[in-house]
Design a protein around this motif. Structure first.
Motif, PDB file in Angstrom:
ATOM      1  N   GLN A  17      -8.783  -2.602  -1.300  1.00  0.00           N
ATOM      2  CA  GLN A  17      -7.967  -3.656  -0.703  1.00  0.00           C
ATOM      3  C   GLN A  17      -6.833  -4.066  -1.644  1.00  0.00           C
ATOM      4  O   GLN A  17      -5.691  -4.278  -1.207  1.00  0.00           O
ATOM      5  N   LEU A  20      -4.191  -1.367  -1.433  1.00  0.00           N
ATOM      6  CA  LEU A  20      -3.454  -1.442  -0.161  1.00  0.00           C
ATOM      7  C   LEU A  20      -2.477  -2.612  -0.163  1.00  0.00           C
ATOM      8  O   LEU A  20      -1.369  -2.517   0.366  1.00  0.00           O
ATOM      9  N   GLU A  21      -2.886  -3.704  -0.774  1.00  0.00           N
ATOM     10  CA  GLU A  21      -1.985  -4.848  -0.867  1.00  0.00           C
ATOM     11  C   GLU A  21      -0.766  -4.514  -1.715  1.00  0.00           C
ATOM     12  O   GLU A  21       0.358  -4.931  -1.405  1.00  0.00           O
ATOM     13  N   ALA A  24       1.590  -2.571   0.425  1.00  0.00           N
ATOM     14  CA  ALA A  24       2.302  -3.426   1.379  1.00  0.00           C
ATOM     15  C   ALA A  24       3.459  -4.169   0.718  1.00  0.00           C
ATOM     16  O   ALA A  24       4.402  -4.586   1.403  1.00  0.00           O
ATOM     17  N   THR A  29       9.705   1.428   1.468  1.00  0.00           N
ATOM     18  CA  THR A  29       8.739   1.369   2.567  1.00  0.00           C
ATOM     19  C   THR A  29       8.605   2.684   3.319  1.00  0.00           C
ATOM     20  O   THR A  29       7.903   2.742   4.332  1.00  0.00           O
ATOM     21  N   LEU A  47     -10.392  -3.070   6.948  1.00  0.00           N
ATOM     22  CA  LEU A  47      -9.230  -2.885   6.074  1.00  0.00           C
ATOM     23  C   LEU A  47      -8.185  -1.988   6.729  1.00  0.00           C
ATOM     24  O   LEU A  47      -6.979  -2.289   6.705  1.00  0.00           O
ATOM     25  N   PHE A  50      -6.353  -3.724   9.558  1.00  0.00           N
ATOM     26  CA  PHE A  50      -5.403  -4.742   9.094  1.00  0.00           C
ATOM     27  C   PHE A  50      -4.148  -4.104   8.509  1.00  0.00           C
ATOM     28  O   PHE A  50      -3.021  -4.455   8.880  1.00  0.00           O
ATOM     29  N   TYR A  51      -4.321  -3.139   7.591  1.00  0.00           N
ATOM     30  CA  TYR A  51      -3.156  -2.594   6.892  1.00  0.00           C
ATOM     31  C   TYR A  51      -2.403  -1.562   7.711  1.00  0.00           C
ATOM     32  O   TYR A  51      -1.231  -1.269   7.409  1.00  0.00           O
ATOM     33  N   SER A  52      -3.001  -1.044   8.756  1.00  0.00           N
ATOM     34  CA  SER A  52      -2.269  -0.148   9.665  1.00  0.00           C
ATOM     35  C   SER A  52      -1.131  -0.868  10.367  1.00  0.00           C
ATOM     36  O   SER A  52      -0.205  -0.225  10.877  1.00  0.00           O
ATOM     37  N   GLN A  53      -1.195  -2.197  10.391  1.00  0.00           N
ATOM     38  CA  GLN A  53      -0.111  -2.978  10.977  1.00  0.00           C
ATOM     39  C   GLN A  53       1.064  -3.136  10.009  1.00  0.00           C
ATOM     40  O   GLN A  53       2.144  -3.560  10.406  1.00  0.00           O
ATOM     41  N   LYS A  54       0.840  -2.779   8.749  1.00  0.00           N
ATOM     42  CA  LYS A  54       1.871  -2.944   7.728  1.00  0.00           C
ATOM     43  C   LYS A  54       2.550  -1.631   7.352  1.00  0.00           C
ATOM     44  O   LYS A  54       3.727  -1.606   6.979  1.00  0.00           O
TER      45      LYS A  54
END
Length: 285
Positions: A17, A20-21, A24, A29, A47, A50-54
């Motif tokens: 996590q 991944l943060e 992000a 990008t 996880l 959530f991060y697939s949206q970023k």
């Protein structure tokens, strides 16, 4: 320049996590994450959701053991102009991918880049050995700076170079698959540069493992290094030096008051010796 980041992970959730943060937060990008999940369960589901949206995440389930096998699975899906292999417990500074992209954009002659790996909380080297100066990476320099999370290559090499699945965590030869991969890229024509000013952060193992755990960890990695020495058919003079040189670090680190780290080096020498002799026996069968 678009990145494909091949990350193999098992067991870790909190550390992943944090990584991944850090992805992000990148100023660059233009990347995708190829996440090779070796967990038997779905502990990463939330996880990933959530991060697939970023940023884009390709989630590949690969429960079979072997880190090299997992990374080879990820390499099959590389589409970016550049690719690398982040560890699931490392951290990328916010401008990291931008700096790597700028390096490759500035000179098309370079096929590979090796960056520096510093401790999470200080500007000290995260691994056991001393800092290296910048410059072209040959086989001798690659032996020292080759760490998978530090390697970046142009996308073409994803098709032509694979990890040796007989090496690395999950195999009897528990390390040096990263140096072996770097060597294979050099063999494939990847002119490679080491830049210690471009950094990622990584936990220093000796801070998080007990002394017996650290000794066992370094011994396992060293067995892979011994295997690699035999695989590369190094001259006996170099074999002797690479087996005995860690003992010099033992003395050096003791005088520096770093007895915890110094305790690992005899195991490194022993592991390299036994790895070399063990691989020699296999080759003779």
């Amino acid at each position: 320049m678009r990145f494909s980041l091949v990350l193999a992970t098992k067991h870790r959730v909190k550390e992943l996590q944090c990584f991944l943060e850090s992805l992000a937060a990148q100023t660059c990008t233009d990347f995708e994450l190829i996440l090779v999940d070796q967990n038997a369960d779905d502990r990463l589901a939330e996880l990933i959701k959530f991060y697939s949206q970023k940023f884009p995440i390709l989630h590949i389930k690969q429960p079979e053991p072997g880190l090299s096998r997992a990374r080879n699975q990820g390499l099959k899906h590389v589409k970016g102009e550049l690719f690398g292999f982040p560890d699931d417990d490392c951290i990328y500074p916010a401008d990291f991918l931008a700096k790597v992209s700028e390096f490759f954009h500035s000179d098309s002659a370079w096929g590979g880049l090796v960056i520096n790996v510093l401790d999470l909380d200080s500007d000290k080297e995260a691994m056991l050995y001393l800092p290296e100066s910048p410059g072209v990476v040959d086989y001798d320099k690659g032996w020292i700076v080759g760490m998978t999370a530090a390697l970046f290559y142009r996308g073409d090499f994803a098709l032509s170079v694979q990890f040796d699945e007989n090496m690395g965590p999950g195999t009897p030869w528990g390390g040096a698959e990263d140096v072996d991969y770097l060597y294979s890229c050099l063999d494939a024509g990847a002119k490679t540069y080491y830049d210690p000013q471009i950094i990622i952060r990584h936990p220093t193992p000796s801070k998080f493992y007990s002394i017996p755990q650290s000794i066992q960890r370094e011994y396992n990695h060293a067995r892979g290094a011994g295997f690699l020495m035999r695989k590369c058919k190094l001259p006996l003079s170099k074999v002797f030096w690479r087996i005995t040189s860690p003992l010099i670090y033992t003395i050096q680190f003791i005088f520096q008051g770093r007895s915890r780290e110094a305790a690992c080096f005899p195991g490194v020498s022993l592991g390299r010796l036994l790895g070399y002799l063990g691989s020699w026996k296999i080759s003779e069968q």
